[in-house]
Scaffold this motif. Structure first.
Motif, PDB file in Angstrom:
ATOM      1  N   ALA A 109       0.843  -1.206   0.000  1.00 27.14           N
ATOM      2  CA  ALA A 109       0.000   0.000   0.000  1.00 27.14           C
ATOM      3  C   ALA A 109       0.874   1.251   0.000  1.00 27.14           C
ATOM      4  N   ALA A 110       1.990   1.227   0.753  1.00 28.04           N
ATOM      5  CA  ALA A 110       2.883   2.384   0.822  1.00 28.04           C
ATOM      6  C   ALA A 110       3.467   2.698  -0.556  1.00 28.04           C
ATOM      7  N   GLU A 111       3.858   1.660  -1.291  1.00 25.99           N
ATOM      8  CA  GLU A 111       4.419   1.860  -2.635  1.00 25.99           C
ATOM      9  C   GLU A 111       3.360   2.399  -3.601  1.00 25.99           C
ATOM     10  N   ILE A 112       2.145   1.905  -3.469  1.00 26.07           N
ATOM     11  CA  ILE A 112       1.049   2.400  -4.324  1.00 26.07           C
ATOM     12  C   ILE A 112       0.794   3.872  -4.027  1.00 26.07           C
ATOM     13  N   PHE A 113       0.754   4.230  -2.721  1.00 29.09           N
ATOM     14  CA  PHE A 113       0.537   5.623  -2.333  1.00 29.09           C
ATOM     15  C   PHE A 113       1.636   6.530  -2.901  1.00 29.09           C
ATOM     16  N   GLU A 114       2.887   6.051  -2.875  1.00 30.25           N
ATOM     17  CA  GLU A 114       4.003   6.830  -3.431  1.00 30.25           C
ATOM     18  C   GLU A 114       3.783   7.093  -4.915  1.00 30.25           C
ATOM     19  N   ALA A 115       3.360   6.050  -5.634  1.00 30.33           N
ATOM     20  CA  ALA A 115       3.106   6.192  -7.077  1.00 30.33           C
ATOM     21  C   ALA A 115       1.953   7.158  -7.336  1.00 30.33           C
ATOM     22  N   VAL A 116       0.919   7.101  -6.498  1.00 27.76           N
ATOM     23  CA  VAL A 116      -0.239   7.996  -6.645  1.00 27.76           C
ATOM     24  C   VAL A 116       0.192   9.444  -6.444  1.00 27.76           C
ATOM     25  N   VAL A 117       0.984   9.699  -5.394  1.00 28.45           N
ATOM     26  CA  VAL A 117       1.422  11.068  -5.091  1.00 28.45           C
ATOM     27  C   VAL A 117       2.296  11.611  -6.225  1.00 28.45           C
TER      28      VAL A 117
END
Length: 274
Positions: free
Chosen positions: A211-219
């Motif tokens: 989830a943290a990696e997905i959030f980074e990509a989203v930001v």
């Protein structure tokens, strides 16, 4: 279980399970019709935010009913132990099930997106932001009609026109939500854009192992159209995606603006539905 619910409906088999309860098919002898009944066990609502969200759900659904692309609510029953919501019985098929079969044609995607945007525009006119737009919450019937459901994460924007809180699903959540900023109804448009991208590509635009990696990509919000996947996707579809999945909220389309985009008005760039 609430006596008033038992007096009006016969509960049948369980058709879904959630974190806080079950959804069962139920029958109304008075109307000779089947409905869905969501029964929430209040003992499981240990987080005050969860309690507030789930108690708001029937209020929002009542406010927004009826709309042809939103799951309709019929009755709410509440006791000290349970909250029961009787609503429209939808097909057990969601947009997620269709995407699992592979990319969706532009013509079909345009039909779905027009209906989803219509539902969102209706919500936003009432000051309601859904906050969890994803394929699993978009039900399909046999006539390719969609019904937006699950308003458990929805919020009321009120006079200020914004809200806060990290709510939603990692792949679909807007960057301003992840960053802990105040945000408005356009978070739903971002999420709808991610749904459209996922329909056309078969994969989401932002992903990671956690989830943290997905959030980074989203930001980062680095929207790409890999040639091998998007070779046959029209320029008009990509243009709409750029305007919906736009990090700059002031430039991001509203649901009403997206409904007026040529790709939506022309029903995609394909001659006919599958």
């Amino acid at each position: 279980m609430c006596e008033a619910l038992k007096n009006n409906y016969e509960l049948c088999e369980v058709i879904g399970r959630g974190k806080f309860g079950t959804i069962s098919r139920c029958f109304s002898p008075s109307s000779n019709s089947f409905f869905a009944c969501k029964v929430i066990d209040k003992a499981l609502l240990t987080d005050p935010l969860d309690r507030e969200c789930l108690q708001n759900e029937p209020k929002f659904m009542t406010l927004l009913s009826p709309h042809q692309n939103i799951v309709q609510i019929y009755n709410v029953y509440e006791t000290e132990e349970f909250l029961s919501i009787v609503m429209e019985l939808c097909e057990p098929v969601t947009l997620y099930d269709e995407i699992l079969q592979g990319p969706v044609s532009e013509a079909r995607a345009a039909v779905y997106m027009k209906q989803l945007l219509s539902a969102l525009a209706h919500c936003h006119r009432f000051g309601v932001v859904h906050r969890d737009i994803k394929p699993e919450n978009i039900f399909l019937d046999s006539r390719n009609k969609i019904k937006l459901g699950d308003f458990g994460s929805a919020d009321w924007l009120g006079e200020v026109g914004t809200t806060t809180g990290l709510v939603g699903t990692p792949y679909y959540v807007a960057p301003e939500v992840v960053m802990g900023m105040e945000y408005n109804e356009k978070v739903d448009v971002w999420s709808a854009g991610v749904v459209l991208y996922t329909m056309l590509a078969g994969i989401p635009p932002f992903y990671g192992e956690t989830a943290a990696e997905i959030f980074e990509a989203v930001v980062r919000g680095n929207l790409r159209f890999p040639t091998r996947i998007f070779r046959s996707v029209s320029p008009a579809a990509k243009d709409l995606l750029r305007k919906m999945i736009c990090r700059d909220v002031s430039r991001r389309f509203s649901a009403e603006q997206a409904l007026r985009h040529p790709w939506i008005l022309n029903g995609g760039e394909t001659a006919s539905m599958d």
